[in-house]
Design a protein around this motif. Structure first.
Motif, PDB file in Angstrom:
ATOM      1  N   TYR A   7    -120.895 -22.234  44.527  1.00 48.20           N
ATOM      2  CA  TYR A   7    -120.045 -20.892  44.775  1.00 48.20           C
ATOM      3  C   TYR A   7    -118.551 -20.915  44.676  1.00 48.20           C
ATOM      4  CZ  TYR A   7    -118.822 -16.485  46.964  1.00 48.20           C
ATOM      5  OH  TYR A   7    -118.284 -15.207  47.567  1.00 48.20           O
ATOM      6  N   PHE A   8    -118.175 -22.325  45.021  1.00 45.94           N
ATOM      7  CA  PHE A   8    -116.478 -22.478  45.052  1.00 45.94           C
ATOM      8  C   PHE A   8    -116.140 -22.405  43.463  1.00 45.94           C
ATOM      9  CE2 PHE A   8    -113.301 -25.985  44.130  1.00 45.94           C
ATOM     10  CZ  PHE A   8    -112.293 -25.283  44.978  1.00 45.94           C
ATOM     11  N   ILE A   9    -117.141 -22.903  42.555  1.00 52.62           N
ATOM     12  CA  ILE A   9    -116.517 -22.853  41.099  1.00 52.62           C
ATOM     13  C   ILE A   9    -116.565 -21.362  40.885  1.00 52.62           C
ATOM     14  CG2 ILE A   9    -117.658 -23.204  38.891  1.00 52.62           C
ATOM     15  CD1 ILE A   9    -118.097 -26.344  39.901  1.00 52.62           C
ATOM     16  N   SER A  10    -117.602 -20.672  41.254  1.00 52.78           N
ATOM     17  CA  SER A  10    -117.823 -19.333  40.817  1.00 52.78           C
ATOM     18  C   SER A  10    -116.733 -18.263  41.338  1.00 52.78           C
ATOM     19  CB  SER A  10    -119.065 -18.406  41.085  1.00 52.78           C
ATOM     20  OG  SER A  10    -119.138 -18.578  42.654  1.00 52.78           O
ATOM     21  N   LEU A  11    -116.157 -18.949  42.491  1.00 51.61           N
ATOM     22  CA  LEU A  11    -114.768 -18.059  42.975  1.00 51.61           C
ATOM     23  C   LEU A  11    -113.785 -18.210  42.022  1.00 51.61           C
ATOM     24  CD1 LEU A  11    -114.894 -18.638  46.898  1.00 51.61           C
ATOM     25  CD2 LEU A  11    -115.176 -16.404  45.566  1.00 51.61           C
ATOM     26  N   LEU A  12    -113.503 -19.652  41.662  1.00 48.47           N
ATOM     27  CA  LEU A  12    -112.352 -19.876  40.928  1.00 48.47           C
ATOM     28  C   LEU A  12    -112.578 -19.289  39.475  1.00 48.47           C
ATOM     29  CD1 LEU A  12    -111.877 -23.829  41.428  1.00 48.47           C
ATOM     30  CD2 LEU A  12    -110.767 -21.806  42.567  1.00 48.47           C
ATOM     31  N   SER A  13    -113.765 -19.227  38.892  1.00 49.86           N
ATOM     32  CA  SER A  13    -114.131 -18.625  37.567  1.00 49.86           C
ATOM     33  C   SER A  13    -113.751 -16.986  37.630  1.00 49.86           C
ATOM     34  CB  SER A  13    -115.569 -18.889  37.099  1.00 49.86           C
ATOM     35  OG  SER A  13    -115.912 -18.032  35.942  1.00 49.86           O
ATOM     36  N   SER A  14    -114.033 -16.194  38.933  1.00 51.07           N
ATOM     37  CA  SER A  14    -113.872 -14.942  39.063  1.00 51.07           C
ATOM     38  C   SER A  14    -112.357 -14.787  38.912  1.00 51.07           C
ATOM     39  CB  SER A  14    -114.594 -14.416  40.220  1.00 51.07           C
ATOM     40  OG  SER A  14    -114.095 -14.785  41.401  1.00 51.07           O
ATOM     41  N   LYS A  20    -114.622  -9.554  39.654  1.00 56.36           N
ATOM     42  CA  LYS A  20    -114.932  -9.286  41.089  1.00 56.36           C
ATOM     43  C   LYS A  20    -115.573 -10.572  41.506  1.00 56.36           C
ATOM     44  CE  LYS A  20    -117.427  -6.439  44.306  1.00 56.36           C
ATOM     45  NZ  LYS A  20    -118.020  -5.307  44.719  1.00 56.36           N
ATOM     46  N   ALA A  21    -115.434 -11.203  42.577  1.00 55.40           N
ATOM     47  CA  ALA A  21    -115.819 -12.219  43.520  1.00 55.40           C
ATOM     48  C   ALA A  21    -117.446 -12.019  43.623  1.00 55.40           C
ATOM     49  CB  ALA A  21    -115.326 -12.857  44.621  1.00 55.40           C
ATOM     50  N   PRO A  22    -118.345 -13.085  43.212  1.00 54.34           N
ATOM     51  CA  PRO A  22    -119.817 -12.809  43.595  1.00 54.34           C
ATOM     52  C   PRO A  22    -120.053 -12.743  44.886  1.00 54.34           C
ATOM     53  CG  PRO A  22    -119.075 -15.130  42.863  1.00 54.34           C
ATOM     54  CD  PRO A  22    -117.857 -14.594  42.525  1.00 54.34           C
ATOM     55  N   THR A  23    -120.996 -12.069  45.150  1.00 60.84           N
ATOM     56  CA  THR A  23    -121.653 -12.020  46.413  1.00 60.84           C
ATOM     57  C   THR A  23    -122.181 -13.317  46.996  1.00 60.84           C
ATOM     58  OG1 THR A  23    -122.118  -9.633  46.297  1.00 60.84           O
ATOM     59  CG2 THR A  23    -123.145 -10.605  48.008  1.00 60.84           C
ATOM     60  N   PRO A  24    -121.649 -13.679  48.153  1.00 61.82           N
ATOM     61  CA  PRO A  24    -122.072 -14.923  48.431  1.00 61.82           C
ATOM     62  C   PRO A  24    -123.444 -15.035  49.065  1.00 61.82           C
ATOM     63  CG  PRO A  24    -120.579 -14.372  50.246  1.00 61.82           C
ATOM     64  CD  PRO A  24    -120.444 -13.306  48.848  1.00 61.82           C
ATOM     65  N   SER A  25    -124.088 -15.945  49.184  1.00 62.64           N
ATOM     66  CA  SER A  25    -125.604 -15.642  50.144  1.00 62.64           C
ATOM     67  C   SER A  25    -125.299 -16.277  51.337  1.00 62.64           C
ATOM     68  CB  SER A  25    -126.600 -16.848  49.314  1.00 62.64           C
ATOM     69  OG  SER A  25    -125.983 -18.374  49.571  1.00 62.64           O
ATOM     70  N   SER A  37    -111.366 -26.181  48.348  1.00 59.65           N
ATOM     71  CA  SER A  37    -110.191 -25.238  48.074  1.00 59.65           C
ATOM     72  C   SER A  37    -108.880 -26.250  48.462  1.00 59.65           C
ATOM     73  CB  SER A  37    -109.993 -23.906  48.571  1.00 59.65           C
ATOM     74  OG  SER A  37    -109.837 -23.816  49.800  1.00 59.65           O
ATOM     75  N   GLN A  38    -108.930 -26.724  49.513  1.00 65.82           N
ATOM     76  CA  GLN A  38    -107.708 -27.559  50.228  1.00 65.82           C
ATOM     77  C   GLN A  38    -107.579 -28.852  49.452  1.00 65.82           C
ATOM     78  OE1 GLN A  38    -108.324 -27.938  54.307  1.00 65.82           O
ATOM     79  NE2 GLN A  38    -106.273 -26.770  54.679  1.00 65.82           N
ATOM     80  N   SER A  46    -108.740 -19.187  46.293  1.00 67.44           N
ATOM     81  CA  SER A  46    -110.031 -19.021  46.637  1.00 67.44           C
ATOM     82  C   SER A  46    -110.095 -17.849  47.965  1.00 67.44           C
ATOM     83  CB  SER A  46    -110.779 -20.282  47.086  1.00 67.44           C
ATOM     84  OG  SER A  46    -109.955 -20.878  48.102  1.00 67.44           O
ATOM     85  N   ALA A  47    -108.811 -18.003  48.612  1.00 69.56           N
ATOM     86  CA  ALA A  47    -108.649 -17.152  49.740  1.00 69.56           C
ATOM     87  C   ALA A  47    -108.567 -15.615  48.970  1.00 69.56           C
ATOM     88  CB  ALA A  47    -107.426 -17.331  50.592  1.00 69.56           C
ATOM     89  N   ASN A  48    -107.834 -15.412  48.063  1.00 72.13           N
ATOM     90  CA  ASN A  48    -107.666 -14.209  47.253  1.00 72.13           C
ATOM     91  C   ASN A  48    -108.842 -13.581  46.901  1.00 72.13           C
ATOM     92  OD1 ASN A  48    -106.242 -12.222  46.254  1.00 72.13           O
ATOM     93  ND2 ASN A  48    -106.217 -13.158  44.311  1.00 72.13           N
TER      94      ASN A  48
END
Length: 49
Positions: A7-14, A20-25, A37-38, A46-48
């Protein structure tokens, strides 16, 4: 690779693809996403998303 890491990678990719950021499970651990992210110095990205 864990679901949190995927999910972290998908946030960066988006962010990089201006998508649009993917919906998290429901089992995403947000503390782990923030930790990742830190350590990778991308917490603002990632916060954005």
């Amino acid at each position: 690779m864990t679901e949190n890491e995927k999910y972290f990678i998908s946030l960066l990719s988006s962010f990089l693809n201006s998508d649009k950021a993917p919906t998290p499970s429901s089992d995403i651990n947000w503390d782990e996403i923030y930790r990742l992210s830190q350590i990778h110095n991308v917490s603002a990205i990632s916060a954005n998303q």
